[in-house]
Write an enzyme that holds these catalytic residues in place. Sequence first.
Site, short mmCIF file in Angstrom:
data_model
loop_
_atom_site.label_atom_id
_atom_site.label_comp_id
_atom_site.label_asym_id
_atom_site.label_seq_id
_atom_site.Cartn_x
_atom_site.Cartn_y
_atom_site.Cartn_z
N LYS A 125 -10.60 -5.12 10.71
CA LYS A 125 -11.65 -4.45 9.94
C LYS A 125 -12.97 -4.31 10.71
CE LYS A 125 -9.66 -5.56 5.46
NZ LYS A 125 -9.86 -6.11 4.11
N SER A 174 0.80 -1.23 0.00
CA SER A 174 0.00 0.00 0.00
C SER A 174 0.83 1.28 0.00
CB SER A 174 -0.97 0.00 1.18
OG SER A 174 -1.95 -1.00 1.02
#
Length: 281
Positions: free
Chosen positions: A71, A22
């Site tokens: 998450k 990322s």
Amino acid sequence: MTTTSAPDVYCVMGHPVEHSRSPWIHARFAELTGQRIAYTRRLVPLDGFARALADFAAAGGAGCNVTVPFKHDAARLATHASDRVRRAGAANTLSFRADGTVHAENTDGLGLVADIVVNAGVALAGRDVLLVGAGGAAAGVLAPLLDQAPRRITVANRTEARAQALVQAHADLAASRQVVLEALPIGQPGTGFDVVINATASSLAGGEVPVPDTVLREGTLAYDMMYGPAAQGFMDWARAHGAVPRDGLGMLVEQAAEAFAVWRGVRPPAAQVLQELRAQL
């Protein structure tokens, strides 16, 4: 005298996180769109996500991506959540606002669908899809998959009750799209699917593929949401049974592009960055 303001700071939080591409992806997005940002990895203790999030925001962080296993925590801790986040109970993109609020979005499913439909050229409409897993990764992609109007989506998970809960949370959306949405035991999920999506960490953990070979047929798209070596076991299994394997690198880039657009208001050229990243591996 000209002064230059410091770049906005973003990060990806996870455990593990050292494998994450990322930072490179977002740096490339920023370069191609003329945005000034800094983006880093942050390894977070398994019991320390809330503290890490608060510390990052207090230090002036503008936003963060969230990966396994945080998450669900990201969705729970947010002040405001999108409809996708509310349905899934999972978020992968957080934005920190000046008023102290935290806004949660989930771009995983948008990235997955873009990679399958656009990059791989496989239509999902009218197809039979098997989603393996019912954790945060699976929860984040189910609504966008339903939006593609497949004929059927079967969710298979080791803990069947968790799969049932995920199906129930999306039952109204499935009905509105006229999609058969069901939860079945992971050992007997059905046979001959058009698309099989692995949303478990079995490859990352070095474990065996958790579903029987009969879920595949010749030409099935077998998609692992992991990428690189972490997806190799699943992809080898798929290839050995006549399926077409694909790792999650394209999903990674596409979901990152959606997150970048949330933060910066600019949609970066995901296809170009995916091509460049694939060439590095």
